[in-house]
Design a protein around this motif. Structure first.
Motif, PDB file in Angstrom:
ATOM      1  N   GLU A   1      59.639  34.276  60.437  1.00 32.92           N
ATOM      2  CA  GLU A   1      60.274  32.826  59.813  1.00 32.92           C
ATOM      3  C   GLU A   1      59.702  32.433  58.774  1.00 32.92           C
ATOM      4  O   GLU A   1      60.205  31.950  57.660  1.00 32.92           O
TER       5      GLU A   1
ATOM      6  N   TYR B   1      64.562  39.672  61.100  1.00 26.33           N
ATOM      7  CA  TYR B   1      64.050  38.611  61.949  1.00 26.33           C
ATOM      8  C   TYR B   1      65.385  38.515  63.165  1.00 26.33           C
ATOM      9  O   TYR B   1      65.136  38.367  64.120  1.00 26.33           O
TER      10      TYR B   1
ATOM     11  N   ARG C   1      65.829  25.178  70.168  1.00 20.55           N
ATOM     12  CA  ARG C   1      66.078  25.403  68.836  1.00 20.55           C
ATOM     13  C   ARG C   1      67.096  24.601  67.933  1.00 20.55           C
ATOM     14  O   ARG C   1      67.263  23.762  67.307  1.00 20.55           O
TER      15      ARG C   1
ATOM     16  N   THR D   1      64.504  38.953  67.012  1.00 23.97           N
ATOM     17  CA  THR D   1      64.838  37.755  67.972  1.00 23.97           C
ATOM     18  C   THR D   1      65.867  38.141  68.955  1.00 23.97           C
ATOM     19  O   THR D   1      65.706  37.970  70.176  1.00 23.97           O
TER      20      THR D   1
ATOM     21  N   MET E   1      57.687  36.729  65.879  1.00 21.69           N
ATOM     22  CA  MET E   1      58.698  35.954  65.305  1.00 21.69           C
ATOM     23  C   MET E   1      58.865  34.899  64.271  1.00 21.69           C
ATOM     24  O   MET E   1      59.391  34.765  63.268  1.00 21.69           O
TER      25      MET E   1
END
Lengths: 249, 157
Positions: free
Chosen positions: B141, B12, B33, B16, B137
């Motif tokens: 998660e 991840y 975020r 990212t 992405m």
């Protein structure tokens, strides 16, 4: 809050019009800052509302200058009754909007006797000096470059609180004829146009949210949460021009 | 379980970071975020989703304006929609789309039809690419959470 640009508002008309002396009344909640946010973009409206709620403001968000005037009671010629006066501590508006621009809205607010004292902040995605100057000259309190950051809103909030405290707790000019004291009633419940369904279903994972229609984005609760990590406030000098002192910070 | 979580987290992170490095996302996404908390755990994804809905609308408007039946293109109309597309992209950190819109606007202002058509094609590609990459992405998660782990904070550096 409705997603369709409808109005979520806290009509505080019953809340106060504290007289000049006379009766003892409970002190104003000076931290109850109410901001009217105006932006035709749904995303920006939701983000600015989030930013304002994080900084402990009550927010009413509308999608146009006309809606803003309507909310303020400035959309018709007759003066709104004093008893019905809204408590609006700041207006933050996008510049580029169809129909009525933020600049035109600013002018109308500054022309009104009820709200000319309310600080108006303009937001724009374009860093055009002539535009900034024009807004500041018309009486804008501040000019923020989009996308607006949490640090910008925090700074505005601190500025507001400072002003409120400085002027003995009531920044707004009291109307001439309001010498009677109105008893403080408990604040009315917030009026909303949408039902809050965010608590009735389990939160969606980001993937589900991302690929399916959104049911309800906004909850009506106050955001008293303090974020565990806040972004480092980066004060870029270009982002802001102070009124009447257009130098860089 | 921990090994799986660690592996997913590393995947991840790498993915990212690459999105930032390739210019798909910028610090605005990071800021969104950072506005997340327990009550608003999916704020960034929600804003992206809304922005994508907006983008589809604007791209549709631009396409229609460029395919005018009478043979004339209302560049003013195109410009308005490109501006709106740029704004919505900027609001959520969709950097490549935003940057493309800057070029697009220049072609509009120059009344350059071929340039506009090229930009429109590119915008469509970039928008769809970004959407796919973000889907991947967010999928990662979900996998991390399902494996019992926490999604690491990644700011693109």
């Amino acid at each position: 809050m409705a997603r369709d640009g409808g109005v979520t508002c806290l009509r505080s008309s019953e809340m106060l019009n504290v007289g000049l002396g006379g009766m003892e009344s409970p002190p104003l909640d000076l931290d109850e800052v109410h901001v009217l946010a105006v932006d035709d973009s749904l995303v920006d409206r939701i983000v600015i509302e989030r930013l304002l709620r994080i900084t402990s403001c009550k927010v009413t968000a509308v999608d146009s200058g006309w809606r803003a005037l309507e909310f303020l009671g400035l959309d018709n010629e007759k003066a709104s009754a004093e008893l019905d006066r809204l408590k609006v501590d700041m207006i933050i508006t996008d510049y580029c909007m169809p129909g009525m621009t933020g600049y035109e809205l600013l002018k109308k607010i500054k022309e009104s006797s009820s709200f000319r004292q309310v600080p108006v902040v303009i937001m724009s995605s374009e860093n055009v000096l002539t535009r900034i100057d024009m807004c500041l000259e018309e009486g804008a309190e501040d000019f923020l470059l989009k996308p607006v950051k949490l640090a910008d809103v925090k700074r505005l909030r601190n500025h507001l609180t400072g002003d409120v405290k400085l002027s003995n707790g009531n920044k707004r000019k009291l109307p001439e004829d309001s010498v009677t004291v109105h008893a403080l009633l408990p604040p009315p419940p917030a009026l909303t146009l949408s039902t809050d369904s965010s608590d009735s279903s389990p939160p969606l994972s980001p993937v589900e949210v991302f690929s399916s229609p959104l049911s309800s984005l906004i909850d009506d609760e106050d955001d008293d949460d303090v974020l565990t990590s806040s972004p480092t406030p980066e004060e870029s000098p270009v982002r802001r021009q102070k009124m009447r002192s257009p130098g860089l910070d | 379980m921990d090994a799986l979580v660690a592996q997913l987290q590393m995947q991840y992170r790498n993915y990212t970071v690459s999105l930032y490095q390739q210019g798909f996302l910028d610090e605005r996404f990071t800021e969104l975020r950072q506005l997340q908390d327990d009550k608003h755990p999916n704020f960034a994804a929600e804003m992206l989703s809304l922005s994508f809905d907006d983008s589809v609308k604007h791209i549709g408007n631009i396409t229609r304006a460029c395919k005018d039946q009478t043979g004339t293109v209302d560049f003013g109309l195109v410009d308005v929609s490109v501006h709106q597309l740029k704004c919505t992209s900027s609001s959520v950190g969709a950097k490549r789309v935003k940057d493309l819109c800057v070029t697009f606007k220049e072609y509009c202002e120059a009344n350059n039809y071929e340039g506009c058509v090229r930009c429109l094609q590119q915008v469509d590609i970039e928008y769809n690419t970004l959407k796919t990459k973000l889907q991947d992405m967010f999928n990662l998660e979900k996998q991390i959470i399902q494996a019992g782990g926490k999604v690491p904070q990644v700011d693109g550096h």
